[in-house]
Scaffold this motif. Structure first.
Motif, short mmCIF file in Angstrom:
data_model
loop_
_atom_site.label_atom_id
_atom_site.label_comp_id
_atom_site.label_asym_id
_atom_site.label_seq_id
_atom_site.Cartn_x
_atom_site.Cartn_y
_atom_site.Cartn_z
N PRO A 120 -0.78 -1.62 -13.09
CA PRO A 120 -0.17 -0.41 -13.63
C PRO A 120 1.06 0.08 -12.87
CG PRO A 120 -2.54 -0.14 -13.24
CD PRO A 120 -2.09 -1.34 -12.49
N HIS A 121 1.33 -0.51 -11.70
CA HIS A 121 2.36 0.07 -10.83
C HIS A 121 3.53 -0.86 -10.55
CE1 HIS A 121 -0.65 3.15 -10.18
NE2 HIS A 121 -1.49 2.24 -9.78
N VAL A 122 3.38 -2.16 -10.75
CA VAL A 122 4.43 -3.11 -10.42
C VAL A 122 4.79 -3.90 -11.68
CG1 VAL A 122 5.09 -5.09 -9.01
CG2 VAL A 122 3.61 -3.32 -8.05
N LYS A 123 6.05 -3.94 -12.00
CA LYS A 123 6.55 -4.70 -13.14
C LYS A 123 7.60 -5.67 -12.67
CE LYS A 123 7.08 -5.93 -17.42
NZ LYS A 123 6.02 -6.70 -18.10
N ARG A 124 7.31 -6.95 -12.79
CA ARG A 124 8.27 -7.97 -12.40
C ARG A 124 9.03 -8.44 -13.63
NH1 ARG A 124 6.96 -14.01 -9.99
NH2 ARG A 124 9.10 -14.55 -9.41
N ARG A 125 10.35 -8.37 -13.56
CA ARG A 125 11.17 -8.78 -14.70
C ARG A 125 11.73 -10.17 -14.45
NH1 ARG A 125 10.97 -4.54 -18.20
NH2 ARG A 125 10.93 -6.38 -19.53
N LEU A 126 11.61 -11.03 -15.44
CA LEU A 126 12.09 -12.40 -15.36
C LEU A 126 13.13 -12.64 -16.45
CD1 LEU A 126 8.66 -14.22 -14.89
CD2 LEU A 126 10.29 -13.56 -13.12
N VAL A 127 14.07 -13.51 -16.16
CA VAL A 127 15.13 -13.80 -17.12
C VAL A 127 14.57 -14.40 -18.39
CG1 VAL A 127 17.24 -15.14 -17.48
CG2 VAL A 127 16.81 -14.08 -15.26
N PHE A 131 0.82 -1.21 0.00
CA PHE A 131 0.00 0.00 0.00
C PHE A 131 0.86 1.27 0.00
CE2 PHE A 131 -3.83 2.23 2.22
CZ PHE A 131 -4.06 2.93 1.05
N GLY A 132 1.82 1.34 0.91
CA GLY A 132 2.66 2.53 0.98
C GLY A 132 3.49 2.74 -0.26
N LEU A 133 3.89 1.65 -0.93
CA LEU A 133 4.72 1.76 -2.13
C LEU A 133 3.94 2.33 -3.30
CD1 LEU A 133 6.28 -0.29 -0.27
CD2 LEU A 133 7.12 -1.33 -2.36
N ILE A 134 2.71 1.81 -3.52
CA ILE A 134 1.95 2.30 -4.68
C ILE A 134 1.40 3.70 -4.41
CG2 ILE A 134 1.36 -0.03 -5.41
CD1 ILE A 134 -1.45 0.44 -4.31
N ALA A 135 1.17 4.05 -3.14
CA ALA A 135 0.74 5.41 -2.84
C ALA A 135 1.87 6.40 -3.12
CB ALA A 135 0.29 5.53 -1.38
N PHE A 136 3.11 5.96 -2.90
CA PHE A 136 4.27 6.83 -3.14
C PHE A 136 4.54 7.00 -4.63
CE2 PHE A 136 8.88 7.44 -3.65
CZ PHE A 136 9.04 8.60 -2.92
N THR A 137 4.43 5.93 -5.41
CA THR A 137 4.78 5.99 -6.83
C THR A 137 3.57 6.33 -7.70
OG1 THR A 137 4.44 3.60 -7.00
CG2 THR A 137 6.67 4.38 -6.58
N GLY A 138 2.42 5.75 -7.43
CA GLY A 138 1.26 5.93 -8.28
C GLY A 138 0.40 7.12 -7.91
N GLY A 139 0.60 7.66 -6.71
CA GLY A 139 -0.19 8.80 -6.27
C GLY A 139 -1.07 8.43 -5.09
N ASP A 140 -1.38 9.41 -4.29
CA ASP A 140 -2.18 9.22 -3.08
C ASP A 140 -3.63 9.55 -3.39
OD1 ASP A 140 -2.94 8.74 -0.51
OD2 ASP A 140 -2.08 10.54 0.34
#
Length: 587
Positions: free
Chosen positions: A397-404, A315-324
């Motif tokens: 829209p806010h988290v992108k997981r990169r895989l090899v 919650f705190g991470l997406i509020a910081f990056t995506g907006g409150d």
């Protein structure tokens, strides 16, 4: 909604959402100026009568929380949402919705006009909001720290360079040391005019390595500016580096404890990258507040564990990056849960924290203190996502997981697939009996609560499942009401025999296990057979396990003017078996 203040240079009258007080004289000037202050829409007037008519039309009426409801902070009027730009951006037709506000002002007797740059800012914000709703697509590849020709490290604590020599040179805490890469991949440094060679592993263990070394692989060194003192705040560089701890410290403690490095850097940072950003999971911590205070325009958080334990950790991470509480991220931490109906009325608005909790957090019971912030206070929380499809939709829209294995990543990074061999072992009768008794007891207990119609107690169910898991993989731990196994299982014996054979060949091997107890058990059996082992898990103090690892695996080559020697490492001391416990307490 925080208080909105309207001022005009020719008058001192003002109105706020806390309480209306119109003291502006009646001038018959109908002009109404629509501007903005951040995300807040600010309306300016020349005539007190027009001001009263427009405000009454826009805010409509006073509201109060309904039974069982708690309005977001600052929501006192039904039309509060009409003074929030984000409430327009969340509409299907934001431009048309803004036109309705203009019509509302006209209907109240005003002649609206937009402040210079308002519409341009509104369109830019709309485009940015649409971009924020898309997942990240960029992949970045660099050679990284391991290929840097020169590394500058700061000693984490005072230590002796060569522990085998009495009275040898000492590197003091916070002392900067320059390491030069050698042809064999090791790094050389000098202390008291004597050269020493260390591995990259020991550098990262004993020293805090500046990020400058990695950045210099992709940009000129002159572009990187490290902030370590108040003087470094005067003029910033293209890329500025600062530690979390320094960011929240006062610049001059004697002058003011409130003026921190974050305060001095406020609104001076265009793009912010907060490494190891999982520390933002608690927005009320000092480090989180310091990062919020920077008020950077664009924000990115690289992290390997965005959800460390519970769904609320994100919650705190997406509020910081995506907006409150924005159109791209409607769950407000300090604001409400943004919805399209805010333009009609905010009477039924919810706090963002309350909506996040009801959508995704599963609780057996909760105290008011925890319900207030999702951080502090007593509760019984189940590690389960309340609404998995909606949770994924919220994160997309806010988290992108990169895989090899991704095509865009595989172009730059190639890792050979491991050779996997499955070895089957036969159950020991005593172990199989204990496991079946544990599983049967769980099945019988579950059938009874279902037959009696009792509600599911997720905490109890998870505890029972964990007991079955322990009975299969670590029966020596014991199961309440069933018993314990006093011998090794057939799988554990096979592991010990295999590790002993590999060690006998002079090779090194790493064994991963879920429970630290299994690690300790197998380590004791190997030591009894004369196989040197290093147990590494969260149950061992950090200082001790790092020291044990360095002692066995960090070979230090020493070359001085009058001597040449090497501290015994794994090759000199024989085969070593390392076991790493993978558990919630691991570091």
């Amino acid at each position: 909604m925080s208080a909105t203040l309207v001022k005009h240079a020719s008058a001192t009258s003002c109105w706020t959402t806390r309480g209306l007080a119109i003291r502006r004289p009646v001038t018959s000037q109908k002009r109404v100026r629509i501007s903005h202050d951040g995300r807040r829409i600010v309306i300016g007037f020349d005539c007190g009568f027009v001001e009263a008519m427009v405000i009454n039309r826009v805010l409509e009426r006073r509201i109060a929380s309904l039974e069982g409801q708690r309005l977001p902070r600052g929501f006192r009027y039904a039309g509060t949402g009409r003074l929030d730009l984000e409430a327009f951006l969340v509409q299907p037709d934001p431009i048309g919705a803004m036109g309705e506000l203009v019509s509302m002002v006209k209907a109240a007797g005003g002649e609206p006009e937009f402040a210079r740059g308002f519409l341009e800012h509104f369109r830019q914000r709309l485009r940015r909001s649409l971009r924020q709703a898309l997942p990240l697509r960029h992949a970045v590849w660099t050679t990284g720290l391991g290929a840097a020709d020169t590394i500058i490290g700061t000693a984490k604590k005072t230590h002796v360079v060569d522990s085998t020599v009495w009275g040898g040179p000492v590197v003091k805490a916070c002392q900067a040391v320059r390491f030069a890469r050698q042809a064999d991949g090791h790094y050389q440094y000098q202390v008291r005019d004597e050269a020493y060679v260390v591995s990259l592993d020991e550098i990262t263990t004993r020293y805090s390595v500046e990020m400058r070394a990695e950045l210099e692989q992709v940009m000129p060194a002159s572009d990187v500016h490290v902030i370590q003192s108040p003087e470094d705040l005067v003029r910033l560089g293209r890329v500025n580096l600062i530690a979390y701890e320094r960011l929240r410290l006062p610049v001059d403690r004697q002058a003011s404890r409130r003026v921190t490095y974050a305060h001095r850097l406020r609104r001076r940072i265009g793009l912010l990258v907060a490494d190891e950003g999982e520390r933002l999971s608690n927005p009320s911590s000092d480090q989180s507040r310091a990062l919020w205070q920077l008020s950077a325009k664009r924000r990115y958080i690289p992290t390997g564990s965005p959800i460390a334990n519970y769904p609320r950790d994100i919650f705190g991470l997406i509020a910081f990056t995506g907006g409150d509480g924005t159109a791209a991220q409607p769950y407000g931490y300090r604001r409400g849960y943004l919805e399209a109906n805010w333009l009609a009325s905010v009477q039924h608005a919810e706090r963002g924290i309350d909506r996040f909790r009801s959508d995704f957090v599963v609780l057996e019971w909760v105290s008011w203190e925890f319900a207030e912030s999702l951080q502090d206070g007593a509760k019984r929380e189940v590690p389960k996502i309340g609404n998995l499809p909606r949770y994924r939709q919220m994160l997309a829209p806010h988290v992108k997981r990169r895989l090899v294995c991704e095509p865009n990543v595989a172009r730059y990074i190639r890792i050979e697939p491991p050779a996997v061999e499955n070895v089957e072992t036969t159950w020991d009768p005593a172990h199989l009996s204990l496991y079946l008794r544990t599983a049967d007891e769980f099945a019988q207990w579950y059938r009874e609560i279902r037959r009696d119609g009792r509600p599911n107690n997720w905490i109890a169910i998870l505890a029972r499942i964990r007991a079955v898991h322990f009975a299969a993989n670590y029966p020596q731990h014991g199961v309440e009401g069933v018993g314990t196994l006093a011998q090794l299982t057939s799988k554990q014996r096979a592991v010990v025999e295999r590790l002993e054979a590999i060690a006998g060949e002079g090779k090194q091997v790493i064994l991963f296990a879920e429970n630290p107890g299994v690690i300790n058990l197998i380590a004791s059996k190997l030591k009894a057979k004369g196989v040197e082992t290093v147990a590494f898990h969260g149950g061992i103090p950090i200082a001790k396990r790092v020291a044990d690892k360095d002692k066995r695996f960090v070979g230090i080559a020493i070359a001085g003017p009058a001597r040449s020697s090497r501290v015994p490492g794994p090759c000199a001391g024989g085969a070593v078996v390392v076991m790493v416990g993978v558990s919630q307490r691991s570091h």
